[in-house]
Design an enzyme around this catalytic site. Structure first.
Site, PDB file in Angstrom:
ATOM      1  N   GLN A 117      41.450 -50.998  -2.212  1.00 61.61           N
ATOM      2  CA  GLN A 117      40.410 -50.607  -2.686  1.00 61.61           C
ATOM      3  C   GLN A 117      40.076 -49.090  -2.632  1.00 61.61           C
ATOM      4  O   GLN A 117      39.457 -48.569  -3.667  1.00 61.61           O
ATOM      5  CB  GLN A 117      39.127 -51.453  -2.304  1.00 61.61           C
ATOM      6  CG  GLN A 117      37.910 -51.257  -2.780  1.00 61.61           C
ATOM      7  CD  GLN A 117      37.445 -51.484  -4.051  1.00 61.61           C
ATOM      8  OE1 GLN A 117      38.555 -52.524  -4.843  1.00 61.61           O
ATOM      9  NE2 GLN A 117      36.488 -51.027  -4.733  1.00 61.61           N
ATOM     10  N   GLU A 118      40.359 -48.766  -1.561  1.00 66.28           N
ATOM     11  CA  GLU A 118      40.022 -47.245  -1.418  1.00 66.28           C
ATOM     12  C   GLU A 118      40.711 -46.142  -2.111  1.00 66.28           C
ATOM     13  O   GLU A 118      40.032 -45.303  -2.638  1.00 66.28           O
ATOM     14  CB  GLU A 118      40.088 -46.867   0.277  1.00 66.28           C
ATOM     15  CG  GLU A 118      39.098 -47.698   1.353  1.00 66.28           C
ATOM     16  CD  GLU A 118      37.799 -46.924   1.233  1.00 66.28           C
ATOM     17  OE1 GLU A 118      37.543 -46.006   0.563  1.00 66.28           O
ATOM     18  OE2 GLU A 118      36.738 -47.461   1.670  1.00 66.28           O
ATOM     19  N   SER A 119      42.131 -46.240  -2.175  1.00 66.37           N
ATOM     20  CA  SER A 119      42.930 -45.387  -2.576  1.00 66.37           C
ATOM     21  C   SER A 119      44.202 -45.712  -3.668  1.00 66.37           C
ATOM     22  O   SER A 119      44.673 -45.220  -4.228  1.00 66.37           O
ATOM     23  CB  SER A 119      43.698 -44.623  -1.508  1.00 66.37           C
ATOM     24  OG  SER A 119      44.631 -45.286  -0.958  1.00 66.37           O
ATOM     25  N   TYR A 204      32.008 -53.130  -3.236  1.00 68.05           N
ATOM     26  CA  TYR A 204      33.058 -52.935  -2.435  1.00 68.05           C
ATOM     27  C   TYR A 204      33.417 -54.018  -1.503  1.00 68.05           C
ATOM     28  O   TYR A 204      34.698 -54.655  -1.291  1.00 68.05           O
ATOM     29  CB  TYR A 204      32.669 -51.692  -1.386  1.00 68.05           C
ATOM     30  CG  TYR A 204      33.715 -51.300  -0.472  1.00 68.05           C
ATOM     31  CD1 TYR A 204      34.848 -50.536  -0.886  1.00 68.05           C
ATOM     32  CD2 TYR A 204      33.747 -51.658   0.856  1.00 68.05           C
ATOM     33  CE1 TYR A 204      35.540 -50.118   0.037  1.00 68.05           C
ATOM     34  CE2 TYR A 204      34.797 -51.372   1.872  1.00 68.05           C
ATOM     35  CZ  TYR A 204      35.884 -50.466   1.320  1.00 68.05           C
ATOM     36  OH  TYR A 204      36.759 -50.142   2.296  1.00 68.05           O
TER      37      TYR A 204
END
Length: 214
Positions: A117-119, A204
């Site tokens: 999800q982040e990168s 998120y």
């Protein structure tokens, strides 16, 4: 019968030759294509002229050689992640995640979910707010965790996992609150006593959990 078998082999080689991907016209080196086709075709012609059975031995040798080279090329293509990373790079990250999982007692799949999800597994990723690396650490957080190179996969993953573990401990193992704190900061989670009413943070948490629980 041997000529028919060799003709079948030639047809199989042609079929494999035509497999394409990513706009490429062939998985073979041009010299390899010419040599393999030439050898098989010559064997078929010689068999027809001589009526010998030795063609089977030659065909087996060629097919053995083909099996040693073609599947490797196909497998390399199929295993390459859609992120564009090579197989070795992906498995290197996977290995680091497992080490971090063992070190901090968090499920490897949860760490994977956060990184996804982040990168999306890009060590060079950087957000508009300045968060960077695989687990999108803010420079101040990275410094506090002893990170010297925020884009180094091992440093970033170990620091991000350590921070996530701190959030899990702070919120008594509540994954929702730990993820919300990872995204929006523990101050906001404490302020609202729950996942903050921020659309970004709520989405998120949902997305990371969907990856984690899938």
């Amino acid at each position: 019968m041997t000529s028919i078998n060799s003709l079948n082999s030639l047809m199989q080689l042609q079929a494999i030759k035509n497999i394409t991907g990513n706009g490429e016209t062939s998985i073979f080196n041009k010299d390899t294509e010419d040599n393999l086709f030439s050898d098989l075709l010559n064997e078929i012609i010689q068999s027809a002229e001589n009526g010998t059975q030795k063609i089977g031995e030659g065909t087996s040798l060629l097919l053995s050689k083909l099996n040693q080279t073609v599947p490797i090329q196909l497998n390399d293509r199929l295993k390459t992640p859609i992120t564009g990373k090579s197989d070795s790079e992906f498995h290197s990250i996977d290995s680091i995640i497992q080490k971090a999982s063992d070190a901090f007692g968090l499920p490897a799949k949860l760490i994977h979910a956060v990184i996804k999800q982040e990168s999306n597994y890009n060590p060079e990723a950087k957000s508009a707010a300045g968060a960077a690396g695989l687990m999108q650490l803010m420079p101040s957080t990275a410094k506090a965790l002893g990170v010297s190179n925020i884009h180094d996969p091992e440093e970033n993953i170990f620091a991000g996992t350590k921070y996530l573990k701190q959030m899990m401990n702070k919120y008594s193992g509540n994954v929702d609150l730990a993820l919300a704190a990872y995204n929006a900061g523990p101050g906001n989670v404490d302020r609202y006593g729950d996942i903050p009413p921020f659309k970004e943070t709520q989405k998120y948490v949902e997305k990371v959990k969907s990856f984690f629980l899938s």
